[in-house]
Design a protein around this motif. Structure first.
Motif, mmCIF file in Angstrom:
data_model
loop_
_atom_site.group_PDB
_atom_site.id
_atom_site.type_symbol
_atom_site.label_atom_id
_atom_site.label_comp_id
_atom_site.label_asym_id
_atom_site.label_seq_id
_atom_site.Cartn_x
_atom_site.Cartn_y
_atom_site.Cartn_z
ATOM 1 N N ILE A 139 0.835 -1.207 0.000
ATOM 2 C CA ILE A 139 0.000 0.000 0.000
ATOM 3 C C ILE A 139 0.868 1.255 0.000
ATOM 4 C CG2 ILE A 139 -2.021 -1.087 1.055
ATOM 5 C CD1 ILE A 139 -1.106 0.262 3.712
ATOM 6 N N ARG A 140 2.131 1.105 -0.287
ATOM 7 C CA ARG A 140 3.064 2.237 -0.399
ATOM 8 C C ARG A 140 3.124 3.074 0.866
ATOM 9 N NH1 ARG A 140 4.406 4.653 -5.051
ATOM 10 N NH2 ARG A 140 3.574 6.618 -4.350
ATOM 11 N N CYS A 141 2.957 2.447 2.020
ATOM 12 C CA CYS A 141 2.898 3.230 3.244
ATOM 13 C C CYS A 141 4.271 3.731 3.658
ATOM 14 C CB CYS A 141 2.309 2.390 4.376
ATOM 15 S SG CYS A 141 3.343 0.988 4.834
ATOM 16 N N ALA A 142 5.331 3.144 3.054
ATOM 17 C CA ALA A 142 6.706 3.590 3.301
ATOM 18 C C ALA A 142 7.179 3.356 4.732
ATOM 19 C CB ALA A 142 6.889 5.059 2.927
ATOM 20 N N ARG A 143 6.504 2.470 5.453
ATOM 21 C CA ARG A 143 7.035 2.108 6.762
ATOM 22 C C ARG A 143 8.387 1.422 6.613
ATOM 23 N NH1 ARG A 143 1.964 2.750 7.754
ATOM 24 N NH2 ARG A 143 1.071 3.004 9.820
ATOM 25 N N PRO B 140 12.672 0.761 0.113
ATOM 26 C CA PRO B 140 12.373 -0.657 -0.115
ATOM 27 C C PRO B 140 11.138 -0.876 -0.972
ATOM 28 C CG PRO B 140 12.897 -0.267 2.183
ATOM 29 C CD PRO B 140 12.766 1.075 1.545
ATOM 30 N N GLN B 141 10.149 0.018 -0.869
ATOM 31 C CA GLN B 141 8.930 -0.210 -1.652
ATOM 32 C C GLN B 141 9.223 -0.097 -3.146
ATOM 33 O OE1 GLN B 141 9.511 2.500 0.029
ATOM 34 N NE2 GLN B 141 8.991 4.250 -1.220
ATOM 35 N N GLU B 142 10.114 0.808 -3.526
ATOM 36 C CA GLU B 142 10.479 0.922 -4.946
ATOM 37 C C GLU B 142 11.242 -0.318 -5.384
ATOM 38 O OE1 GLU B 142 9.516 3.498 -6.710
ATOM 39 O OE2 GLU B 142 9.481 5.304 -5.454
ATOM 40 N N LEU C 94 -10.771 -1.271 -10.964
ATOM 41 C CA LEU C 94 -10.348 -1.351 -12.377
ATOM 42 C C LEU C 94 -8.858 -1.061 -12.525
ATOM 43 C CD1 LEU C 94 -13.247 0.104 -14.540
ATOM 44 C CD2 LEU C 94 -12.660 -2.253 -14.044
ATOM 45 N N TYR C 95 -8.291 -0.372 -11.557
ATOM 46 C CA TYR C 95 -6.848 -0.111 -11.607
ATOM 47 C C TYR C 95 -6.051 -1.249 -10.974
ATOM 48 C CZ TYR C 95 -7.073 4.632 -13.420
ATOM 49 O OH TYR C 95 -7.236 5.717 -14.225
ATOM 50 N N GLY C 96 -6.742 -2.235 -10.403
ATOM 51 C CA GLY C 96 -6.019 -3.370 -9.844
ATOM 52 C C GLY C 96 -6.221 -3.555 -8.356
ATOM 53 N N GLY C 97 -7.125 -2.800 -7.765
ATOM 54 C CA GLY C 97 -7.415 -2.990 -6.352
ATOM 55 C C GLY C 97 -6.468 -2.228 -5.454
ATOM 56 N N LEU C 98 -6.593 -2.489 -4.147
ATOM 57 C CA LEU C 98 -5.801 -1.766 -3.157
ATOM 58 C C LEU C 98 -4.312 -1.823 -3.510
ATOM 59 C CD1 LEU C 98 -5.859 -0.280 -0.402
ATOM 60 C CD2 LEU C 98 -5.355 -2.468 0.649
ATOM 61 N N GLY C 99 -3.669 -0.686 -3.485
ATOM 62 C CA GLY C 99 -2.235 -0.634 -3.734
ATOM 63 C C GLY C 99 -1.892 -0.243 -5.152
ATOM 64 N N SER D 68 -2.069 6.504 -3.039
ATOM 65 C CA SER D 68 -2.030 7.486 -4.108
ATOM 66 C C SER D 68 -1.113 8.661 -3.781
ATOM 67 C CB SER D 68 -3.448 7.993 -4.389
ATOM 68 O OG SER D 68 -4.033 8.465 -3.189
ATOM 69 N N GLY D 69 -0.378 8.563 -2.674
ATOM 70 C CA GLY D 69 0.510 9.652 -2.288
ATOM 71 C C GLY D 69 1.968 9.281 -2.469
ATOM 72 N N PRO D 70 2.867 10.243 -2.287
ATOM 73 C CA PRO D 70 4.297 9.954 -2.416
ATOM 74 C C PRO D 70 4.807 9.182 -1.201
ATOM 75 C CG PRO D 70 3.968 12.247 -1.834
ATOM 76 C CD PRO D 70 2.611 11.647 -1.954
ATOM 77 N N THR D 71 5.997 8.620 -1.322
ATOM 78 C CA THR D 71 6.522 7.796 -0.238
ATOM 79 C C THR D 71 7.696 8.444 0.481
ATOM 80 O OG1 THR D 71 7.886 6.680 -1.863
ATOM 81 C CG2 THR D 71 5.834 5.611 -1.269
ATOM 82 N N THR D 72 8.374 9.371 -0.149
ATOM 83 C CA THR D 72 9.548 9.953 0.506
ATOM 84 C C THR D 72 9.101 11.099 1.409
ATOM 85 O OG1 THR D 72 9.861 11.530 -1.278
ATOM 86 C CG2 THR D 72 10.976 9.431 -1.500
#
Lengths: 544, 183, 340
Positions: free
Chosen positions: A371-375, A386-388, C108-113, C280-284
């Motif tokens: 879920i890209r939470c970046a934990r 790590p998620q990338e 339709l985009y593939g579900g959660l994640g 849907s947000g950034p990770t850094t």
């Protein structure tokens, strides 16, 4: 001196489970009847076997010698007879067998003649060269041959010598008890390392969950003439990783493409220091190590184990496994791996054996989508994303994974530990890494094949031209001869024929093999061996 | 009306100049395509593609004479890499040229070899050592597994042995989540 | 044989999503107090639609249904959409919005994640564009309402669009402060006059300010529980407050204060619950700051100069588009590497 400690980025606090195995002191293990010594107990080249089946060897005797610069010797852990040299199951994540020496103990446990080294009066380079025969490797689990790391670095030199007693991984306590019980030996080893490397500063780094070890090391260090500071670092996994510990203690980040020594640092495990002391001052090669046996066993503890002892013997010494034990893990629960069998031997890298049970290590729930939470990124001690890396590894986009610094990953498992979706992230990185390494190797082999093919084509072309030139020359020569005196020509012809016959005879005797120039030493050796075999066969045939 | 035509003309002229300039300024040197294709090919030099080696096959692909699916040692992955490089659709491997096999090395039965040197002449990478009437041997590390030496041998003493997985060449598998058995 | 690490210390996805739902509860309670119990009907409708549609989609996509339904993510989307819609919105609006969110934007985009856009905001934006009149019909806050509809009345209105006798639509609905401000400014009324209107509360919207404060409390709970990091809420609210504050300083007659913008519309809900959607947000960390600050500023721009009274949904969707770019350019420095 009060130094500020650098805060490590990321890291996790898994339950420690160290108390179970620290309540008892280091105990001995009954000598097993048969010891199996894999040649691959270290990082680097496979050592060369010096013994043959049937040979009697003494404890500490060198069985295989280091080959090339990065390699380590293997010694007999007890006196006995070499039974066989063949592939045996070894403790390796692959679960595959590898070449090993099997030794049947004679029960006498008789040492060879131990020759302590007068290291204080030995030239440093000579001292380090001699360590090739010691069999010492990094005892923290990485098993990198120690003599490489002890090479005095000329002018640049080592500024800070770091002794790693952090032992950050849960369950493992072998360094802890070693520091508690044998701090003096460790310190003596550090004094030797100090002589070889001549650093400006020596730091012993220990995590704050080991107060007894800190106390013991402080007392031992205080007694020494050489100044060394014991610094307590906060408990945080994976602070014990060499580069991470160095950064915490000195604030210096070793550049990812360089070695620690390039940054003026060198890190050794405490047990490695003790091995150094034992080799140089007692003349004892590496024949045993301290192993933590814990988890689902009756009496968890630490044991001094002769190398090559089967895991089963070791487990029995710890009171045997309890019911429900479903696997054996070598190393800690974060970075260890499952053993293929109870019979695999203890090797130099075996710091801990955990008997696993479903209650101790429940099976992970099924993995869900990221879920890209970046934990994972928050937990990563290397500040990777790590998620990338997971996306790239999963889609086998290997080039991209490499670009995102996959090879900086230390496989500590922090990312998997915190992942809300239970994704086995580290497994993906390991897969991607070994895939990239294999591809690089294949590429290298392809380049070699291309080169050799091109060389062959050009050689064939050259030979063709040479033949054509010779033909032309001979044709021209014949013409000239015909023009001259016939008797002289006949005489000359006779001499030429005789010479040619002589040449042919000599050639027949020598029969120089073709295209043997420009080949590697190993290939030369191979040819020699085959020739010898052939001669033998010929002799045998003649005798018949 | 006239103004519009003039504007269009000037615009066309200017764009033409820009295009012409960039064609000269950013010209790609040489024809690296053959080299790039050759870099993808496995260099087995086996000739299964119908060309005498990897380089000739690469040249043929670059010239549009050969298809990208004729290299069994490169397999599906190699074909995909070629399709990616050339910007064409991947297509199924052409089985006329053989099927992909695990990497093998040639091994000569030393007791049977009569030292005829035929295999030495056949080896495209000089990986076989020996002399006339002397037993030959294969340098395993340099053998590409092309099988070209197998057919010429008059006494059939060469066999292809698939490379075994060992601790040295073992690879981590793609993760599959195994459900642990509950005892 | 299992693989390392043998121990896990994670907060499972289901728990994370559950805590998000829990954090929304104070806001919902305040909502009921401020606008009536109708919101509970909307919430229930959206939840049921979300779960059913997700189950059907998973079945059609031949994916395991149970793990995906039990991760609570469908409920989070449903609740966020429901809270963003005007209370007393007709039942079909809720259903259509939820279907767009779950089926189009998520499954339709593939579900959660795998969804690049925030599903709840896609649903909301689609409704806002398609049904602008209903989407801007907000009920009068109960504090100042002449007529208070009973639960049954609200139920009847949501499902049948019928009001009790003698009750006109105008009597129960009113413009929101954001809407009111926009219209009145266009009519060149002064800021002081505008703020005299009954829909304005002490520091935000009447009634709404209590709900928004409850969202803030729920958001702080999420931060304390480490479900969300501080980056997005702080940067979003900071970005919004900064741009609003600067313009308010320059021309207080035409631009309302930062406080007004923070405690009106969906800013607070967006800062803690919508923009913090990890998928849907950034990770850094740096990316989160850029992403959220941009949402804050875009929200203000759309509110002030755009055609819609609120701008959070569009700002979030616009910035969702930029996420891959933001991530690619905000990679943190890796240990032992130079800043690159």
């Amino acid at each position: 001196m009060i130094s500020r400690l650098l805060k490590l980025n990321g890291g996790v606090h898994p339950p420690e489970h160290k108390l179970e195995s620290t309540s008892r002191g280091i105990a001995a293990v009954p000598l097993a009847q048969t010891l199996v010594l894999p040649l691959r107990q270290h990082v680097g080249n496979l050592p060369k076997i010096l013994v043959q089946p049937g040979e009697h060897v003494l404890k500490g005797q060198q069985l295989a010698e280091a080959v090339g610069s990065i390699s380590a010797a293997v010694h007999a852990p007890t006196s006995g007879v070499i039974v066989s040299i063949e592939d045996q199951l070894i403790p390796h994540p692959s679960g595959l067998p590898d070449v090993s020496i099997t030794l049947k103990a004679d029960g006498e446990d008789r040492w060879m003649e131990r020759k302590p080294v007068d290291w204080r009066n030995t030239e440093r380079l000579q001292l380090v060269a001699g360590l090739r025969e010691s069999g010492i490797v990094g005892m923290g689990g990485a098993a990198f041959p120690t003599q490489i790391k002890l090479r005095p670095g000329g002018g640049s030199g080592i500024k800070t010598l770091i002794i790693n007693g952090a032992e950050c991984e849960p369950y493992i306590t072998c360094d802890d008890v070693l520091m508690r019980e044998r701090a003096d030996e460790i310190v003596k080893g550090i004094v030797i390392a100090n002589y070889i490397l001549a650093p400006e500063r020596i730091i012993v780094g220990i995590e704050d969950n080991k107060p007894e070890a800190v106390q013991a090391m402080r007392e031992a260090c205080a007694k020494s003439d050489v100044r060394m500071d014991v610094i307590v670092v906060p408990t945080l996994y994976p602070s014990g990783d060499a580069r991470r510990l160095a950064a915490i203690l000195t604030g210096i980040e070793v550049p990812s493409d360089k070695r620690s020594s390039d940054a003026g640092l060198q890190v050794f495990n405490v047990a490695t220091m003790m091995a150094l002391y034992r080799y140089l001052e007692l003349g004892e090669t590496v024949v045993s190590r301290i192993v933590t046996v814990t988890g689902n066993v009756a009496r968890p503890g630490n044991f001094e184990v002769p190398l090559g002892t089967p895991m089963g013997t070791l487990l029995e010494a710890a009171g045997g496994t309890l019911p429900n034990t479903n696997e054996l893990i070598m190393g800690g629960p974060m970075m260890g791996f499952s053993l293929p069998s109870n019979d695999v031997p203890v090797i130099k890298a075996t710091n801990c054996i955990i008997a696993g049970a479903p209650l101790l290590f429940p099976a992970p729930p099924p993995a869900l989508a990221c879920i890209r939470c970046a934990r994972c990124a928050e937990a990563c001690p290397v500040s990777l994303q790590p998620q990338e890396l997971y996306w790239f590894a999963k889609s086998q986009n290997l080039e991209k994974a490499r670009e995102y610094n996959l090879f900086d990953c230390i496989e500590c498992g922090c990312c998997s530990y915190v992942c809300p979706s239970n994704i086995p992230l580290v497994q993906y990185y390991r897969f991607a890494k070994s895939e990239i390494i294999a591809q690089d190797k294949a590429k290298e082999a392809a380049n070699l094949a291309r080169e050799r093919n091109e060389f062959r084509l050009s050689r064939i072309e050259r030979e063709k031209q040479e033949r054509a030139a010779k033909h032309a020359q001979r044709a021209a020569g014949a013409k000239a001869e015909n023009a001259g005196d016939t008797s002289d020509a006949d005489e000359a012809k006779k001499v030429a024929i005789a010479a040619a016959m002589e040449r042919a005879k000599a050639q027949k005797e020598e029969a120089p093999p073709k295209n043997t120039d420009n080949i590697s030493e190993t290939a030369q050796a191979e040819i020699a061996a085959i020739d010898a075999r052939r001669a033998e066969q010929k002799n045998a045939e003649q005798e018949n | 009306m006239l103004a519009a035509v003039l504007v269009m003309l000037v615009l066309a002229l200017m764009l033409g100049l820009v295009l012409g300039y960039s064609a000269i300024r950013f010209k790609v040197e040489g024809d690296p395509l053959v080299g790039k294709i050759d870099a993808i090919l496995p260099q087995t030099q086996c000739g299964q593609c119908g060309y005498p080696g990897c380089k000739p096959y690469a040249t043929a692909i670059a010239n549009g004479e050969a298809d990208i699916n004729q290299c069994p040692p490169g397999g599906e992955a190699g074909m995909r890499a070629l399709a990616d490089l050339l910007g064409v659709e991947p297509r199924p491997m052409n089985e006329e040229h053989g099927v992909s096999k695990p990497k093998s090395v040639a091994v000569i039965d030393e007791n049977v070899c009569i030292g005829c040197t035929l295999c030495i002449q056949a080896c495209p990478v000089d990986a076989i050592l020996g002399a006339a009437k002397h037993m030959h041997t294969v340098i395993a590390s340099e053998c590409t597994g092309c099988e070209l030496c197998v057919a010429p041998c008059p006494v059939d003493c060469i066999v292809m042995v698939p490379l075994q997985e060992s601790v040295a060449n073992w690879k981590w598998r793609y993760p599959v989540h195994t459900i642990k058995q509950v005892a | 044989m299992s693989t390392p690490p043998y121990v896990l210390g994670n907060t499972p996805v289901g728990t994370i999503m559950f805590k998000v739902l829990l954090a929304l509860v104070p806001g919902i309670v305040a909502y009921v107090w401020a606008f009536g119990s109708g919101i509970l009907i909307t919430l229930a409708l959206a939840s049921v639609t979300a779960l059913v549609s997700e189950a059907i989609m998973l079945k059609l996509r031949r994916r395991p249904i149970k793990p995906s339904l039990s991760d609570n993510s469908a409920l989070v989307t449903a609740w966020l959409l429901a809270l963003a819609l005007p209370p007393l919105a007709p039942w079909w609006l809720v259903v259509v919005g939820t279907l767009i969110a779950m089926v189009v934007a998520k499954q339709l985009y593939g579900g959660l994640g795998y969804n690049p856009f925030n599903p709840a905001m896609v649903g909301y934006a689609a409704l806002l564009i398609s049904f602008p009149v209903i989407m801007t019909q907000w009920p009068t806050p109960l504090e100042i309402a002449q007529i208070k509809l009973s639960f049954a009345d609200q139920l009847a209105y949501i499902f049948n669009r019928v009001l009790p006798d003698a009750v006109q639509l105008d009597a129960i609905s009113t413009a929101t402060p954001l809407d009111y401000l926009k219209t009145e400014l266009r009519l060149e009324h002064t800021m002081a006059d505008i703020h005299q209107a009954p829909v304005f509360g002490v520091f935000g919207a009447k009634g709404g300010e209590i709900v928004i404060t409850a969202y803030l409390l729920g958001g702080l709970y999420l931060m304390q529980q480490r479900i969300i990091s501080w980056h997005i809420p702080v940067a979003l609210l900071g970005g919004l407050a900064a741009i609003a504050g600067v313009f308010h300083l320059i021309d207080p007659q035409h631009y309302d204060s930062a406080l007004f913008h923070l405690f009106n519309g969906a800013a607070m809900l967006g800062a803690f619950f919508i923009a913090t959607d990890p998928v849907s947000g950034p990770t850094t960390p740096k990316g989160k700051l850029i992403f959220a600050a941009s949402i804050g500023m875009l929200t203000w721009v759309i509110r002030t100069w755009g055609g819609y009274p609120d701008g959070v949904a569009f700002a979030v969707l616009l910035m969702n588009l930029c996420v891959p770019l933001i991530d690619a350019h905000t990679q943190p420095r890796v240990f032992g590497h130079d800043k690159s």
